[in-house]
Structures are given as C-alpha cells and as structure tokens.
Design an enzyme around this catalytic site. Structure first.
Site, PDB file in Angstrom:
ATOM      1  NE  ARG A 158      22.187  -1.611  40.046  1.00  0.00           N
ATOM      2  CZ  ARG A 158      22.887  -0.645  39.477  1.00  0.00           C
ATOM      3  NH1 ARG A 158      23.229  -0.721  38.198  1.00  0.00           N
ATOM      4  NH2 ARG A 158      23.240   0.420  40.159  1.00  0.00           N
ATOM      5  CE1 TYR A 208      23.546  -7.636  44.976  1.00  0.00           C
ATOM      6  CE2 TYR A 208      23.073  -6.705  42.821  1.00  0.00           C
ATOM      7  CZ  TYR A 208      23.195  -6.558  44.185  1.00  0.00           C
ATOM      8  OH  TYR A 208      22.965  -5.339  44.752  1.00  0.00           O
ATOM      9  CE  LYS A 242      17.996  -0.365  40.935  1.00  0.00           C
ATOM     10  NZ  LYS A 242      17.643   0.965  41.410  1.00  0.00           N
ATOM     11  CG  HIS A 298      17.101   5.246  40.177  1.00  0.00           C
ATOM     12  ND1 HIS A 298      18.477   5.332  40.135  1.00  0.00           N
ATOM     13  CD2 HIS A 298      16.831   4.329  41.129  1.00  0.00           C
ATOM     14  CE1 HIS A 298      19.002   4.508  41.036  1.00  0.00           C
ATOM     15  NE2 HIS A 298      18.024   3.898  41.651  1.00  0.00           N
ATOM     16  CB  SER A 310      23.751   3.383  43.761  1.00  0.00           C
ATOM     17  OG  SER A 310      23.019   2.955  42.663  1.00  0.00           O
ATOM     18  CB  CYS A 369      23.461   9.662  47.156  1.00  0.00           C
ATOM     19  SG  CYS A 369      24.865   9.915  46.081  1.00  0.00           S
ATOM     20  CG  ASP A 395      15.478   1.879  43.891  1.00  0.00           C
ATOM     21  OD1 ASP A 395      16.371   2.738  43.928  1.00  0.00           O
ATOM     22  OD2 ASP A 395      15.550   0.870  43.167  1.00  0.00           O
ATOM     23  NE  ARG A 420      22.308  -3.553  47.488  1.00  0.00           N
ATOM     24  CZ  ARG A 420      21.850  -2.535  46.768  1.00  0.00           C
ATOM     25  NH1 ARG A 420      20.633  -2.094  46.924  1.00  0.00           N
ATOM     26  NH2 ARG A 420      22.629  -1.944  45.894  1.00  0.00           N
TER      27      ARG A 420
HETATM   28  C1  OXD Z   1      20.742   0.762  42.925  1.00  0.00           C
HETATM   29  C2  OXD Z   1      19.844  -0.026  43.768  1.00  0.00           C
HETATM   30  O1  OXD Z   1      21.871   0.334  42.689  1.00  0.00           O
HETATM   31  O2  OXD Z   1      18.738   0.450  44.044  1.00  0.00           O
HETATM   32  O3  OXD Z   1      20.332   1.833  42.474  1.00  0.00           O
HETATM   33  O4  OXD Z   1      20.199  -1.135  44.145  1.00  0.00           O
HETATM   34 MN    MN Z   2      18.297   2.235  42.982  1.00  0.00          MN
END
Ligand code: OXD
Ligand code: MN
Length: 598
Positions: free
Chosen positions: A80, A208, A217, A237, A259, A261, A288, A381
C-alpha cells in the site's frame, strides 16, 4: 474514429444512473470492450484461463494446490502507498492532519487526465460487489470498474460479487463508485483517492492488493468509517474471534493491531493442548475488518464485511498459523511468493525450514538460497476464501454478526506496555486505543522498525479527521448500554537481550481467558496508573516451559518512568489534532499523568 463502447450493449442491469456513470468512465478510459462480471463460476473459470494465457497468473500444481494461482505484481508496486492515498473531502479540515488531502475538483481533474485512454486495447471489467451479506440491511454495495484481471479474480475471493449484488442495488444510486486502472503502473502518477461525500474511490497506476481491491481498505474502512460516523455505527480495523470455554459458552472479542502484529494469527488461533483437552475451541469470524453496530439488546455486534483473507505469507506455517495455511490449500491466489519449480508449488520464508532447491524468486528470477536474498517478498500475500478456514465461525455468514464482550487493542512495544491491561471504563478505553503505537513493518512502503503511533490501528484507514473519529468513539459509548470492556495487549515485550518473553501464538488464549473472565465472571485485578493488570496467579501458565510467575510479574510490570515519557509523547502527538481533540481524551491524558505523579 474509434467507436465508443457503451455499457448498455451487454449490461446486466437497467440502473440508468449506474449505466450513465459507467459510460462516462468508458468515454475517458477508452477500453476496447466492457465486460460485466456476473459472478458465475463459468465466467470466472474462463477469466482465470485467460489470465494464465496472458501470463498474469501461473497455474500451480492441481493435485497439491487445486485451483491455485501465482501472480507477480510489478516490483515497484508491492505494498500500500500511504503517501499517495488521499481523502478528498470538500473541506481540508474534514480529512484532518493524518490524511493526505486534495480538493475534490483538483483531484478529479488530475485523475481525469491520467485515466484518459488508460484502458486502450484493454477490457474494462465491471464488478458488482457487496461488503457484507447481499440483502442484509447493513451491507454496502459497490461497483468496481477495473482493467485488471487480477483485480476481478481477487475481488471474487475477497467479496461477494455478481448478479445478486446488482439485483440488490436495483435502481438505487446508493452504491460506491470505484474506478481502477493499472494505466502504466507509474509510481509517480499513482493515486488512491477517496471522495467520502460522493461515495467514490479512484485508484490508478497500481496493481497491488490494498491499493486496488477497492472493497477492502478503501470501502470497508475509509469510506465506511465516514458513513459509520454519519449513520451511528463503526467501521474498524479489527479481527473478530469467537472463543468457546469448557462450559460451552461462546464469547467474541474484536481486536485491533497495526499491520503485521500477528493479527491473522490471533484471528485463527489454535488453543494450547491442555486447553483443547478441557474443551476450549476458537472460531474465526474475521481477520481484518469489523463493522460494529449497537444491537436491539443494547450490546455491540460485530460482523466481517469481507469474504476472504488477504494475508501476509512469510512466517505462515503449520505451527505459526495452521488455519491460515489450510485456508490457502485451494482456490487461492498467491502474490509475490516464490515458485518451487520442482513440484510447481509456492514457497516463502518461514513456510518450511528447508528452502526449495529449484525456485524462482518473487520477481520470477532463479533464486539461490545461499544468496542471502529473500525468495518471497516480505509483503507477499495469499488471497484465500474465508470459508476454506478450518475454524471459520458458523456466524461468518450471519448478517447480524456476533455480540462483542471485549475490544482489544495492541501493538508491538519492546518495553513500555505490559502483556495485558484493562482500561478503567469506556472513555479511558478510547484513550488507550488513541495512544496505540507500534513499530512499522513491510506491509507499508517506507522504513521498517520505526515506532509510530497508530490510533486504533486506523491511522492509514480513517476516512475523516482523527479527532472527529475519537469523538465518534466516545459518542458511541453513550449509545451502547452493555458496553464491551476495553483492553490493551502487547505480545512483544523483550528482555534485555531483545528476546521475546511471552511465547505468543496459541498461548495468547491464556490472556484471552483472563480477559473474558474479567468481562463476564469477574476476576479481581491490580490497579495501576495506566489501568488494571492481572494478578499473575490468575493467568494460566500450565505447561509453559519458559514462563514462571516471576516471568509474568515482569511481563505485567508498569514502569512508571517509561509511562511518564510515554505521556509526554502522547501530549506531543495530541497537539496535532488541535481543537478537534475531544475534551474527554485531553482529560484522560491529564488524569493518567496525575496518577503517574502521585
Ligand atoms: C494491512 C492489511 O496492511 O490488512 O493492514 O493488509
Ligand atoms: Mn489490515
């Protein structure tokens, strides 16, 4: 002169507002053809074949990974791009200090130039999609126009798509208008622009995931957070996890982490062995995003608007996340992982100890394990259907969602935050969420390992002013009669050698057990200036080799000197929000400092 393609010619809707909008986009982008995505398997299958013929997809071993594909994005386009993500509200003030802003008119003009002819010689696909269950009063519908087959086929996994969505939209103008074009993938001309007041998203020059799968998102967080504030609900989130105790009571928690974690791991957690033996079970509702609403019963209910997982591959293995790995065994698209040429399967760092001998790296080049270079991109991913997940909740497809007992915030802090603490009340919990901080990871472009504040893990995803967002949290608290309790966890505390002290992964259930008992049956807790921490004896550490009561004492320690410094950092951070900082949060900061100084 070239004939302009018209949306009506093979349209599968009669919604004039939609058709006119699509025609306007087609006039600018000039595709060679318009293709409506019906969502039918036959069409998707033929598009997957086409993607293989065009080299966009590589078909993987049908026996080992049925209906799975490898996709490689452009090496300049692997994450991102927050620096190029904009909230184009009419007033700059409404985007706030944590978002990039551009005046909508200026952005529309800029984008119109960039989209001009961008789909020449390409198909323009029209994807009707729904975030949440089609037909549910809580769903948000969207149309994504795109020139990317990868987007079409990924949206078919990540969202509910096709004709049923168009039927649900009918003649309404209530849908998000999303436009995406890969254009020339020029990073200098890459924009991910949101127009909350127009319910529109425009993305260009990227291919991407997070930049182009506009349901995720862009809609389910940025636009939805704006709509949620307007209409009295919340788009967060957060993962949603169901936990069944030996008494057969199933309780749900929603948790926000920045992200990388371990959010996906927590969402699909497998209980430690002796918990399994005594009857504990876990269920994944979402990994997510959570949409939260107040139910008629006065509780807070959460649902997952997505249909699939867009998970980080590296580090995922049988042990770290068995359920995530199992989810990727069929109907999955892998992006930027390595290809094991010996058996035509995929590989990434951490999947197995032994790297493949004959592999192509994420760029498609021969890879030498001794080179020291990564085979898979750190942000590679998998895009996998949620229903593949062995522990997917029976409530995954429930429009109403699940009632939330606890909201859990977390981050990656080496020293400051204890393993777990509970906020004093809702407003204090909002304060705890607002001061979340973590180290940056590869999921966003830029430096890694730098501590950054990421309130509620929403910093890159809040579609409006963060100060107004916090106020919305406070206002929501007043509307929820039976409020979830709010906690903060930190699985990442390290010792003086920098080694993690807490084992994490499935053992995190030991902390969730304490959290749920606090919510429902009441354990006592130790009051500290930052909130309430467990009595070490109340945490189950049976069968944990390296964790003793003393380790727990260490993990639960609140270092007041560090916290005083932390509050100075928070005060500095809060300054950014000026007049929009809610009084209640300013008061929580003052009160915390006062308690620390007593
Ligand atoms: C993020 C994702 O970056 O879920 O939070 O990809
Ligand atoms: Mn995320």
């Amino acid at each position: 002169m070239e004939r302009q393609v018209k949306s009506k010619e093979n349209a599968i809707t009669t919604n004039q507002y939609m058709l006119k909008w699509i025609d306007r986009v087609a006039k600018i982008c000039k595709p060679k053809q318009i293709v409506w995505i019906t969502g039918e398997q036959e069409q998707l299958e033929s598009l997957r074949k086409e993607a293989c013929e065009l080299g966009i997809f590589h078909k993987l071993n049908e026996e080992k990974l049925p209906d799975c594909y490898l996709h490689r994005s452009d090496p300049n386009d692997v994450a991102r791009v927050e620096g190029r993500t904009y909230i184009c509200s009419r007033k700059e003030e409404d985007a706030g200090p944590t978002n990039n802003w551009m005046e909508p008119k200026e952005m529309y003009e800029k984008l119109e130039n960039l989209y001009d002819g961008s789909m020449k010689d390409r198909e323009m696909y029209i994807i009707p999609f729904s975030m949440s269950i089609v037909g549910s009063p809580f769903s948000k519908y969207g149309i994504e126009i795109t020139d990317s087959l990868y987007v079409v086929l990924s949206m078919a996994i990540m969202t509910r798509i096709g004709k049923p969505v168009l039927e649900a939209i009918g003649d309404s103008k209530e849908f998000t208008k999303g436009v995406h074009s890969k254009a020339g993938l020029d990073p200098e001309k890459r924009y991910i622009a949101h127009f909350p007041e127009d319910n529109a998203i425009m993305s260009i020059n990227s291919g991407y995931g997070g930049n182009v799968l506009l349901g995720k998102k862009c809609l389910a967080l940025r636009i939805a957070s704006y709509l949620g504030r307007r209409d009295g609900w919340m788009a967060e989130h957060m993962l949603i996890l169901g936990i069944e105790n030996p008494k057969g009571e199933v309780r749900y928690v929603a948790a926000a982490f920045p992200s990388a974690c371990g959010k996906t791991n927590l969402a699909m957690l497998i209980p430690p062995k002796h918990f399994v033996r005594s009857g504990w079970k876990t269920y994944c509702v979402g990994d997510d995003i959570a949409w939260l609403r107040v139910g008629e019963d006065g509780r807070l209910w959460a649902s997952n608007p997505e249909y699939g997982f867009f998970g980080v591959a590296p580090g995922t293995n049988e042990k770290s996340n068995y359920n995530a790995l199992a989810s990727t065994k069929k109907n999955t698209i892998f992006t930027n992982v390595a290809l094991d040429r010996d058996d035509n399967t995929v590989w990434w760092e951490g999947l197995t100890k032994e790297p493949p001998k004959n592999a192509l790296n994420w760029k498609g080049e021969p890879w030498d394990p001794a080179s020291g270079e990564k085979a898979a991109h750190p942000n590679s991913r998998f895009t996998a259907p949620a229903e593949n997940c062995p522990c997917i909740s029976t409530e995954f497809n429930s429009a109403k969602g699940v009632p939330i007992s606890a909201i859990i915030f977390g981050g990656r802090r080496a020293k400051t935050a204890p393993l777990v603490y509970q906020s004093r009340d809702w407003n204090h919990g909002v304060f705890v969420g607002s001061i979340m901080a973590s180290e940056t990871t590869a999921a966003i472009t830029g430096e890694t390992g730098v501590v950054r504040r990421d309130p509620m893990a929403m910093l890159p995803f809040c579609g409006y002013h963060m100060g107004d967002y916090w106020q919305h949290w406070i206002d929501m608290g007043r509307k929820i009669e039976h409020k979830p309790k709010i906690f903060n966890v930190n699985w990442f505390r390290t010792d003086d050698e920098g080694k993690f002290i807490w084992p994490g992964f499935g053992d995190n259930l030991r902390i969730l057990e304490w959290i749920l008992i606090r919510c429902h049956d009441g354990f006592d807790a130790v009051e500290t200036p930052i909130g309430n921490v467990p009595y070490p004896e109340d945490i189950d550490i049976d069968n944990l080799e390296d964790v003793t009561i003393d380790t727990l004492k260490e993990l639960l320690k609140v270092d007041e000197k560090l916290w005083k410094e932390e509050m100075e950092g928070v005060r500095e951070f809060y300054k950014k929000f000026g007049k929009k900082l809610p009084d209640k949060l300013a008061a929580e900061l003052d009160a915390t400092e006062k308690r620390l100084n007593q």
